[in-house]
Design a protein around this motif. Sequence first.
Motif, PDB file in Angstrom:
ATOM      1  N   ASP A   1       0.824  -1.214   0.000  1.00 31.60           N
ATOM      2  CA  ASP A   1       0.000   0.000   0.000  1.00 31.60           C
ATOM      3  C   ASP A   1       0.856   1.260   0.000  1.00 31.60           C
ATOM      4  O   ASP A   1       0.569   2.214  -0.742  1.00 31.60           O
ATOM      5  CB  ASP A   1      -0.934   0.022   1.218  1.00 31.60           C
ATOM      6  N   GLU A   2       1.872   1.273   0.823  1.00 32.47           N
ATOM      7  CA  GLU A   2       2.724   2.459   0.929  1.00 32.47           C
ATOM      8  C   GLU A   2       3.503   2.711  -0.358  1.00 32.47           C
ATOM      9  O   GLU A   2       3.563   3.836  -0.855  1.00 32.47           O
ATOM     10  CB  GLU A   2       3.676   2.303   2.121  1.00 32.47           C
ATOM     11  N   VAL A   3       4.059   1.664  -0.923  1.00 30.36           N
ATOM     12  CA  VAL A   3       4.834   1.804  -2.158  1.00 30.36           C
ATOM     13  C   VAL A   3       3.931   2.212  -3.317  1.00 30.36           C
ATOM     14  O   VAL A   3       4.279   3.083  -4.115  1.00 30.36           O
ATOM     15  CB  VAL A   3       5.613   0.507  -2.468  1.00 30.36           C
ATOM     16  N   ALA A   4       2.748   1.620  -3.421  1.00 35.97           N
ATOM     17  CA  ALA A   4       1.819   1.977  -4.498  1.00 35.97           C
ATOM     18  C   ALA A   4       1.393   3.445  -4.378  1.00 35.97           C
ATOM     19  O   ALA A   4       1.310   4.155  -5.385  1.00 35.97           O
ATOM     20  CB  ALA A   4       0.605   1.057  -4.472  1.00 35.97           C
ATOM     21  N   SER A   5       1.155   3.915  -3.173  1.00 39.68           N
ATOM     22  CA  SER A   5       0.783   5.323  -2.968  1.00 39.68           C
ATOM     23  C   SER A   5       1.903   6.261  -3.379  1.00 39.68           C
ATOM     24  O   SER A   5       1.666   7.300  -4.009  1.00 39.68           O
ATOM     25  CB  SER A   5       0.431   5.563  -1.497  1.00 39.68           C
ATOM     26  N   ILE A   6       3.114   5.915  -3.031  1.00 37.78           N
ATOM     27  CA  ILE A   6       4.272   6.740  -3.379  1.00 37.78           C
ATOM     28  C   ILE A   6       4.472   6.753  -4.895  1.00 37.78           C
ATOM     29  O   ILE A   6       4.706   7.809  -5.495  1.00 37.78           O
ATOM     30  CB  ILE A   6       5.531   6.250  -2.638  1.00 37.78           C
ATOM     31  N   LEU A   7       4.374   5.593  -5.524  1.00 41.02           N
ATOM     32  CA  LEU A   7       4.524   5.532  -6.985  1.00 41.02           C
ATOM     33  C   LEU A   7       3.443   6.342  -7.691  1.00 41.02           C
ATOM     34  O   LEU A   7       3.719   7.007  -8.697  1.00 41.02           O
ATOM     35  CB  LEU A   7       4.503   4.079  -7.458  1.00 41.02           C
ATOM     36  N   LEU A   8       2.229   6.321  -7.168  1.00 39.25           N
ATOM     37  CA  LEU A   8       1.152   7.113  -7.763  1.00 39.25           C
ATOM     38  C   LEU A   8       1.448   8.613  -7.634  1.00 39.25           C
ATOM     39  O   LEU A   8       1.245   9.380  -8.571  1.00 39.25           O
ATOM     40  CB  LEU A   8      -0.195   6.777  -7.116  1.00 39.25           C
ATOM     41  N   ALA A   9       1.966   9.036  -6.480  1.00 38.21           N
ATOM     42  CA  ALA A   9       2.330  10.448  -6.298  1.00 38.21           C
ATOM     43  C   ALA A   9       3.451  10.831  -7.262  1.00 38.21           C
ATOM     44  O   ALA A   9       3.398  11.895  -7.892  1.00 38.21           O
ATOM     45  CB  ALA A   9       2.761  10.697  -4.853  1.00 38.21           C
ATOM     46  N   TRP A  10       4.454   9.980  -7.396  1.00 42.66           N
ATOM     47  CA  TRP A  10       5.550  10.270  -8.322  1.00 42.66           C
ATOM     48  C   TRP A  10       5.032  10.364  -9.748  1.00 42.66           C
ATOM     49  O   TRP A  10       5.411  11.255 -10.497  1.00 42.66           O
ATOM     50  CB  TRP A  10       6.620   9.188  -8.227  1.00 42.66           C
ATOM     51  N   LEU A  11       4.170   9.430 -10.131  1.00 43.79           N
ATOM     52  CA  LEU A  11       3.595   9.433 -11.471  1.00 43.79           C
ATOM     53  C   LEU A  11       2.824  10.732 -11.717  1.00 43.79           C
ATOM     54  O   LEU A  11       2.912  11.334 -12.790  1.00 43.79           O
ATOM     55  CB  LEU A  11       2.684   8.217 -11.640  1.00 43.79           C
ATOM     56  N   THR A  12       2.101  11.190 -10.711  1.00 43.70           N
ATOM     57  CA  THR A  12       1.312  12.414 -10.835  1.00 43.70           C
ATOM     58  C   THR A  12       2.204  13.640 -10.983  1.00 43.70           C
ATOM     59  O   THR A  12       2.009  14.457 -11.896  1.00 43.70           O
ATOM     60  CB  THR A  12       0.394  12.575  -9.612  1.00 43.70           C
ATOM     61  N   TYR A  13       3.180  13.805 -10.107  1.00 40.12           N
ATOM     62  CA  TYR A  13       4.051  14.989 -10.151  1.00 40.12           C
ATOM     63  C   TYR A  13       4.896  15.025 -11.414  1.00 40.12           C
ATOM     64  O   TYR A  13       4.981  16.051 -12.088  1.00 40.12           O
ATOM     65  CB  TYR A  13       4.965  15.025  -8.920  1.00 40.12           C
ATOM     66  N   TYR A  14       5.535  13.910 -11.732  1.00 37.62           N
ATOM     67  CA  TYR A  14       6.404  13.893 -12.912  1.00 37.62           C
ATOM     68  C   TYR A  14       5.587  13.932 -14.202  1.00 37.62           C
ATOM     69  O   TYR A  14       6.010  14.518 -15.193  1.00 37.62           O
ATOM     70  CB  TYR A  14       7.346  12.693 -12.878  1.00 37.62           C
ATOM     71  N   GLY A  15       4.392  13.345 -14.184  1.00 38.77           N
ATOM     72  CA  GLY A  15       3.505  13.423 -15.341  1.00 38.77           C
ATOM     73  C   GLY A  15       3.034  14.850 -15.584  1.00 38.77           C
ATOM     74  O   GLY A  15       2.926  15.295 -16.732  1.00 38.77           O
ATOM     75  N   ALA A  16       2.758  15.585 -14.511  1.00 36.28           N
ATOM     76  CA  ALA A  16       2.356  16.989 -14.652  1.00 36.28           C
ATOM     77  C   ALA A  16       3.490  17.811 -15.247  1.00 36.28           C
ATOM     78  O   ALA A  16       3.258  18.684 -16.100  1.00 36.28           O
ATOM     79  CB  ALA A  16       1.939  17.555 -13.302  1.00 36.28           C
ATOM     80  N   ALA A  17       4.706  17.543 -14.819  1.00 34.14           N
ATOM     81  CA  ALA A  17       5.860  18.272 -15.371  1.00 34.14           C
ATOM     82  C   ALA A  17       6.042  17.946 -16.851  1.00 34.14           C
ATOM     83  O   ALA A  17       6.330  18.834 -17.661  1.00 34.14           O
ATOM     84  CB  ALA A  17       7.125  17.945 -14.585  1.00 34.14           C
TER      85      ALA A  17
END
Length: 146
Positions: A29-45
């Motif tokens: 759960d923790e790793v999936a949440s972190i990966l989703l946040a990374w995907l969101t931030y880097y995808g926005a950039a």
Amino acid sequence: MLVLLAALAVAVVVGVGFRKAGASLVWYDEVASILLAWLTYYGAALAALRRAHIGVPTLAQRLRGRARLAVVLVAESAVIAFFAAVAWAGWQVVRVLEGTSLVSLPSVPAALAQSVIPIGAVLFIVAQLLGLKDALAEGAGREGEP
């Protein structure tokens, strides 16, 4: 982005598979949440770099001359100022988390997981600056249109 997306997909599939087998993974759960946040931030950039993020370009595209220049510069400045504030706040979060680790993976620093906030914000600013020329040029060549 593809690597992050693939890593998130693998983490979710593996986590669900182990949960269905009755042997839940403590870190899933923790790793999936972190990966989703990374995907969101880097995808926005990445979207900002391609000038594909959410915007309302109609006003600037309809204006000409100095009015258009002013609107584009104010809008771009507002976006850059916002992400500068996000980068600063994100850096404060990273500093607060120094010395702590993830709950489910004690060997992984919590600051590493949260580093996406300032890094993603800085990448967004860089993308905005790189796209400034295009933002100024959008709609500028259509003088004869109604």
